[in-house]
Design an enzyme around this catalytic site. Structure first.
Site, mmCIF file in Angstrom:
data_model
loop_
_atom_site.group_PDB
_atom_site.id
_atom_site.type_symbol
_atom_site.label_atom_id
_atom_site.label_comp_id
_atom_site.label_asym_id
_atom_site.label_seq_id
_atom_site.Cartn_x
_atom_site.Cartn_y
_atom_site.Cartn_z
ATOM 1 N N ASN A 214 2.416 60.948 86.695
ATOM 2 C CA ASN A 214 2.806 62.520 86.563
ATOM 3 C C ASN A 214 1.535 63.060 85.232
ATOM 4 O O ASN A 214 0.689 62.177 85.060
ATOM 5 C CB ASN A 214 4.187 62.467 85.541
ATOM 6 C CG ASN A 214 4.189 61.677 84.353
ATOM 7 O OD1 ASN A 214 3.256 61.448 83.645
ATOM 8 N ND2 ASN A 214 5.509 60.909 84.198
ATOM 9 N N GLU A 217 1.046 60.850 82.241
ATOM 10 C CA GLU A 217 0.363 59.405 82.444
ATOM 11 C C GLU A 217 -1.082 59.977 82.707
ATOM 12 O O GLU A 217 -1.977 58.714 82.291
ATOM 13 C CB GLU A 217 1.085 58.797 83.596
ATOM 14 C CG GLU A 217 2.299 58.292 83.121
ATOM 15 C CD GLU A 217 3.535 57.856 84.453
ATOM 16 O OE1 GLU A 217 4.223 57.239 84.197
ATOM 17 O OE2 GLU A 217 2.962 58.533 85.565
ATOM 18 N N ASP A 284 10.100 58.168 91.474
ATOM 19 C CA ASP A 284 10.587 57.413 92.401
ATOM 20 C C ASP A 284 10.752 58.007 93.630
ATOM 21 O O ASP A 284 10.137 57.201 94.752
ATOM 22 C CB ASP A 284 11.856 56.787 92.101
ATOM 23 C CG ASP A 284 11.742 55.859 90.691
ATOM 24 O OD1 ASP A 284 10.800 55.504 90.237
ATOM 25 O OD2 ASP A 284 12.957 55.799 90.029
#
Length: 346
Positions: A214, A217, A284
């Site tokens: 993301n 990150e 996820d």
């Protein structure tokens, strides 16, 4: 380039979802969790302390972490294998029941003495009031590490799986040794590997073909602040991609959608959710859909469009949610901007 959800071959994507996805098997390796929810109503403050009193009306348990990635894949119709650490406790038994219901292979689960990672959330109405984490996150070692590495090698080298996903939540499974072992075996067998990263130590992912950070990150990995804007994302992604020899970065960007940056392309795909209710679990879903699509041989841009469309469904749900194949197929057929998500409940 900023693109819309125009697949190179929409008919092929629909055929994949409706007819051929069950032909593919995916291995998910990572930090397996159990998510527990207590739902209730709040009408007063406790006389014992200045905290709200929640009268619990119902509870729910769902697969979390790497297990949620596996759950997404199972809902899409893939055959799924799951590898990671669990404990010998009640949470493990609850996890087993959920995995059995979803027909997710559990042979890759191993214990090294720590408890099953469990996250317990208390919600009053739709507001999360408290979260309790039961976990130990030291690196896996010894026999458990050897078991995981051997299990991965066996599935890949026997052509049992057509793609591998590493779901790293920094809870001990995805050590540099484990990650590099998986990279080496997948590379030698030509098996697509998608990594959902965590933390700043991306050296353990060096040489990966696909990584799905993301925005937060990505910034942490680059050690450089940048706005969530197309040009800045491309510059940051190129920097990180070259530093760690990564094939493609698929960057999830919240309300800005998703970007694919590699040697050939820099494509920014707009978000499809008309109302965001809860972003938990969206990452996820993205990595799961990418893994399934790449297992079938789908091109990365079509796979990214499909993953972004799935994320647009998931963020309209409360809590960790695994996308259903029927709702994703419907969204592909009717067009992404037909998504009208009004805080849909589960």
């Amino acid at each position: 380039m900023r693109g819309q959800a125009v697949f190179n071959d929409t008919g092929k994507v629909i055929d994949f979802l409706e007819n051929t996805i069950s032909n593919y098997a995916v291995l998910v390796l990572g930090d397996v969790m159990l998510d527990r929810y207590y739902f209730g109503e709040v009408k007063r403050i406790s006389p014992e302390a200045p905290v709200p009193v929640t009268r619990v009306t119902h509870e729910q348990a769902t697969l979390g972490g790497a297990a949620n990635v596996a759950h997404n894949l199972a809902n899409l119709g893939c055959k799924v294998f799951l590898a990671g650490l669990v404990g010998d406790d009640e949470s493990r038994r609850h996890l087993d029941r959920l995995l059995n219901t979803s027909r997710i292979g559990q042979e890759g689960l191993v214990s090294d003495g720590r408890p099953t990672i469990t996250k317990l959330r208390v919600l009053g109405g739709h507001q999360q009031m408290l979260r309790l984490d039961f976990e130990e996150s030291h690196p896996v070692g010894g026999k458990a590490e050897s078991y995981l590495k051997n299990y991965v090698s066996r599935l890949i080298e026997s052509n049992t799986v057509q793609a591998v996903i590493i779901s790293d939540y920094a809870k001990g499974v995805c050590t540099p040794r484990v990650c590099q072992h998986v990279l080496k075996v997948c590379g030698s067998q030509g098996v697509p590997l998608v990594i959902d990263p965590k933390g700043t130590n991306w050296r353990k992912y060096a040489g990966a073909p696909y990584i799905t950070p993301n925005m937060k990150e990505l910034v942490e990995a680059a050690k450089t602040e940048a706005p969530n804007e197309d040009r800045a994302v491309k510059a940051l992604a190129d920097k990180v991609r070259k530093r760690f020899n990564i094939g493609s970065l698929i960057v999830t960007r919240s309300e800005k959608g998703l970007s694919v940056v590699n040697e050939k392309d820099a494509v920014h795909i707009s978000t499809y959710a008309q109302e965001v209710f809860d972003v938990s679990g969206a990452g996820d879903t993205v990595v799961a859909v990418l893994g399934a699509a790449l297992a079938s041989g789908m091109e990365i841009l079509d796979a990214a469009h499909l993953a972004n469309l799935a994320a647009g469904i998931v963020v309209g749900k409360l809590g960790t949610y695994a996308v259903q194949r029927t709702e994703l197929t419907t969204a592909v057929r009717s067009g992404p901007y037909s998504l009208t998500i009004k805080g849909a409940e589960r």
